[in-house]
Design a protein around this motif. Structure first.
Motif, short mmCIF file in Angstrom:
data_model
loop_
_atom_site.label_atom_id
_atom_site.label_comp_id
_atom_site.label_asym_id
_atom_site.label_seq_id
_atom_site.Cartn_x
_atom_site.Cartn_y
_atom_site.Cartn_z
N GLY A 95 -8.18 -2.26 6.25
CA GLY A 95 -6.87 -2.51 5.69
C GLY A 95 -5.92 -2.91 7.19
N THR A 96 -6.32 -2.22 8.16
CA THR A 96 -5.49 -2.66 9.53
C THR A 96 -5.79 -4.14 9.62
OG1 THR A 96 -5.37 -0.39 10.07
CG2 THR A 96 -5.02 -1.98 11.68
N ASN B 1 -3.20 -5.58 -2.20
CA ASN B 1 -2.34 -6.65 -1.21
C ASN B 1 -3.18 -7.82 -1.09
OD1 ASN B 1 -0.46 -4.64 -1.08
ND2 ASN B 1 -1.03 -3.73 0.94
N ILE C 58 -5.89 -1.99 -0.62
CA ILE C 58 -6.02 -3.01 0.18
C ILE C 58 -6.37 -4.33 -0.50
CG2 ILE C 58 -7.25 -3.84 2.19
CD1 ILE C 58 -7.75 -1.05 2.89
N THR D 42 -7.46 3.93 -1.25
CA THR D 42 -7.09 3.03 -0.04
C THR D 42 -7.87 1.63 -0.18
OG1 THR D 42 -7.00 4.95 1.44
CG2 THR D 42 -7.13 2.84 2.30
N SER D 43 -8.99 1.68 -0.58
CA SER D 43 -9.75 0.36 -0.76
C SER D 43 -8.99 -0.43 -1.92
CB SER D 43 -11.25 0.56 -0.85
OG SER D 43 -11.91 1.20 0.15
N GLU E 66 1.56 -3.18 9.07
CA GLU E 66 1.95 -3.66 7.98
C GLU E 66 3.44 -4.30 8.17
OE1 GLU E 66 2.19 -2.89 3.08
OE2 GLU E 66 2.33 -1.13 4.40
N HIS F 234 -2.74 1.58 10.34
CA HIS F 234 -2.64 0.90 8.98
C HIS F 234 -1.20 0.85 8.57
CE1 HIS F 234 -4.06 0.80 4.17
NE2 HIS F 234 -3.83 -0.41 4.88
N TRP G 270 -6.99 -6.44 7.80
CA TRP G 270 -6.26 -7.43 6.85
C TRP G 270 -4.73 -7.68 7.29
CZ3 TRP G 270 -6.67 -10.98 3.77
CH2 TRP G 270 -5.81 -11.63 2.70
N ASN G 271 -4.21 -6.50 7.63
CA ASN G 271 -2.68 -6.61 8.15
C ASN G 271 -2.35 -7.43 9.39
OD1 ASN G 271 -2.13 -4.75 6.13
ND2 ASN G 271 -1.53 -3.14 7.56
N THR H 223 0.74 -1.25 -0.08
CA THR H 223 -0.07 -0.08 0.01
C THR H 223 0.84 1.36 0.10
OG1 THR H 223 -1.73 -1.14 1.19
CG2 THR H 223 -1.74 1.04 1.15
#
Length: 677
Positions: A252-253, A373, A370, A366-367, A213, A209, A255-256, A6
């Motif tokens: 996103g966070t 990733n 993500i 941002t979406s 990562e 976020h 997902w990380n 990202t």
């Protein structure tokens, strides 16, 4: 394509409420009119020691403004600005704390990685950590004098969290200190203020976020409270764009942090994350931005012009001009650093519609990042060859070189759970739709106003991210999951219209890099399924010519690959020798004259694919003199690998290049047999 991390953009900004009016008024009136050149670093830094809180506040605010001109930063650093500003983070005055944090924030944002590392070296993290802890302890006890004012402690925390975000993004030492100092829970507390202060929550979400990562040390400390706070943000339902951005960052966070989530909840959390991203992509910025622009016009028709609004507009124009004239910046490691010119914090409180539009575009960008990733593995790809070329692998033996080949060439894989969630929420279709953004109406309504004109680049970036996302999806899903032959052909026609719809192929590097990667992935899939190609010979040559003039290596690599894919398909058809000659000549030109060894190798590899078999390919090879051309090129290519490869290429690149060198020898032998027929 390998994992596409990202992309974050550090933004030079004032503090969120502009310059402190009362401090400016109580200074010598003559100083208000001073140009930045008349307000030297030494004088401002001296004012930081004043017994008057107003003077200290004014000095901090002035430094915030001056350091946005990057050429002034060395003067401040040489005079110990960090050591002088750091203690003011714990000043007795909240206003001084806020403006000191804002000054350090701008210093970190405008100074880049080296300045951030220098700030950490001078121990800015110690007072910053103490400040954030005090802020969190005082959130509920702060006195708010008016119902429409922000909590002053939250204002301080907002600046401090942004500073922390910048430092952790640019300095591994700052990230290590973050991990060890228990700041994770502190930033989560700032996130939990989202019902009352969405700006603070968004800053905290950006920070989370970033720090989550590729940070297994931190993720080991994740607990149920942290996950619960993030999930609560995902479940929020406020319809405004700021909340949409907040939810995207929380997704996103999560997902990380996926490996820290209890196994029993992973499937449910994954679905919630993808659903959040899907809802964000559903927002039609092409409609919403014109609506927001019209709403602002209606609100300000009878309003008195605001001086700060004009300042923001002027800054927006200056930043756009600077970006256009200077192009992408280079970091110390030689990589391109993309700089985002976000001036939203400069805007007066009346610019809420513009803030909403900015939040919407940031949320969608941002979406998409993500989703990239989510689709991508950790394996490097052709697109990332140039990023690895800076390492010195001159002592690596041949066995070690070839050990890397399998990982370089291995296909990307997408877990059934992730693929199922993406398809369930129609992510491929929504991503493809986003590649058609921005609409002309949205561009047109933004252009007349300098403040809104800055959104043009953001809209174009959303399109580029969508194309990169499409490339990742195409690289990791099968044709049937994407709708079969008809859907793929429609997608190919759509991408062709993006590239060839105008009289000239777009020259924007970010767009060209993204669209050509997507086209390559799509054409590979189409070829593997024997679906008819959709590009005309003229279009293919125009694309190739435009790409070969591009400075970005991955663009040239992908263009060459597209020529190879198309040529190998045409070689199986009748009456295609003339077209194959055009492709062969273009590839020979690149293999011979391109300055980059990796691009030379890719062009040779494409030639092998195009002329490997078939009567049409044999006829075209004779007509262009392919055999003598490759014989002449062979010693040059071998010498270039010896001279440049070891110094510029990583082990995996060298292994592939050695493989191409071997295949070149074999291919020449094959052509010699063809000639003797």
């Amino acid at each position: 394509m390998g994992k596409s991390k990202t992309t974050k953009f550090k933004r030079p900004q004032f503090n969120s409420v502009g310059l402190p009016v009362n401090a400016v008024k109580e200074e010598d009136p003559a100083e208000e009119d001073h140009d930045e050149d008349d307000c030297p670093a030494a004088e401002l830094l001296e004012k930081l020691q004043s017994p008057s809180a107003d003077v200290r506040e004014f000095a901090c605010a002035s430094i915030s403004r001056v350091v946005q001109q990057s050429q002034t930063i060395p003067g401040f650093l040489q005079r110990g600005a960090v050591k002088r500003l750091g203690p003011l983070l714990l000043d007795g005055s909240l206003a001084v704390r806020e403006t000191a944090a804002g000054a350090l924030r701008n210093l970190s944002a405008c100074g880049g990685q080296e300045v951030c590392e220098d700030m950490v070296k001078h121990d800015v993290m110690t007072p910053l950590t103490a400040l954030l802890r005090e802020c969190c302890a005082g959130f509920d006890n702060a006195v708010v004098t008016m119902t429409d004012q922000n909590n002053p402690v939250e204002n301080v925390a907002h600046e401090a969290v942004n500073l922390l975000w910048n430092l952790c993004e640019s300095s591994s030492q700052a990230l290590s200190l973050f991990n060890k100092s228990g700041l994770f829970d502190v930033v989560v507390q700032c996130l939990e203020r989202h019902p009352h202060n969405v700006e603070l929550a968004i800053s905290a979400a950006h920070c989370l976020h970033t720090v989550t990562e590729d940070n297994p040390e931190l993720l080991r400390s994740a607990n149920a409270a942290v996950l619960g706070a993030l999930e609560n943000v995902l479940l929020s339902t406020q319809p405004d764009m700021a909340r949409a951005l907040l939810r995207a960052l929380a997704a996103g966070t999560l997902w990380n942090m996926k490996n820290s989530i209890p196994a029993a909840r992973q499937s449910q959390t994954l679905d919630a994350v993808v659903a959040t991203l899907s809802r964000c992509l559903d927002l039609d910025a092409g409609v919403l931005i014109p609506e927001l622009r019209r709403a602002e016009e209606a609100n300000r028709r009878d309003a008195v012009p605001d001086v700060k609004e004009q300042v923001a507009g002027d800054l927006a124009e200056e930043e756009m001009d600077e970006e256009e004239n200077e192009g992408p910046k280079k970091a110390g490691n030689g990589k391109t650093v993309k700089i985002d010119t976000d001036f939203s914090d400069l805007l007066p409180r009346g610019k809420e519609e513009l803030r909403e539009a900015t939040a919407l575009l940031t949320a969608q960008q941002t979406s998409l990042e993500i989703i990239v990733n989510m689709c991508c593995s950790d394996d490097p790809s052709d697109d990332e060859w140039e990023e690895e070329s800076s390492s010195d692998e001159s002592d690596t033996g041949p066995d070690a070189l070839c050990d890397g080949l399998s990982s370089l060439m291995s296909p990307l894989c997408l877990s059934a759970e992730v693929q199922g969630a993406l398809i369930k929420h129609s992510i491929p279709e929504k991503v493809l739709k986003k590649t058609n953004f921005p609409r002309q109406e949205a561009l047109s309504v933004c252009h007349p106003d300098p403040c809104w004109r800055g959104l043009t680049k953001r809209m174009q970036r959303v399109q580029s991210r969508a194309l990169t996302c499409l490339h990742s999806i195409l690289s990791t899903m099968d044709a049937e999951s994407l709708g079969g032959a008809t859907a793929l052909q429609e997608a190919a026609q759509h991408l062709s219209s993006l590239v060839f719809g105008a009289e000239d192929i777009p020259k924007d590097v970010e767009f060209l890099e993204a669209v050509i990667s997507a086209m390559r992935s799509l054409l590979q899939m189409i070829a593997s399924k024997n679906i008819p190609q959709c590009m005309t010979p003229q279009q293919l040559m125009r694309l190739s010519e435009a790409a070969t003039r591009c400075e970005v290596i991955s663009v040239r690599v992908n263009a060459v690959s597209i020529l190879g894919i198309t040529g190998s398909t045409l070689a199986k058809e009748k009456n295609t020798a003339d077209f194959l000659q055009m492709i062969g000549n273009a590839l020979l030109q690149v293999a011979t004259k391109d300055a980059d060894l990796v691009v030379n190798g890719e062009a040779l590899d494409a030639l092998f694919d195009v002329f490997a078999d078939g009567e049409e390919a044999e006829l075209a090879a004779r007509n262009i003199g392919l055999l003598p051309a490759l014989k002449a090129l062979q010693p040059v290519f071998k010498a270039k690998i010896r001279k440049e490869g070891r110094g510029k290429c990583g082990p995996q690149q060298l292994c592939v290049l050695d493989n191409i060198k071997t295949n070149l020898r074999r291919f020449i032998s094959y052509l010699e047999k063809v000639v003797k027929k």
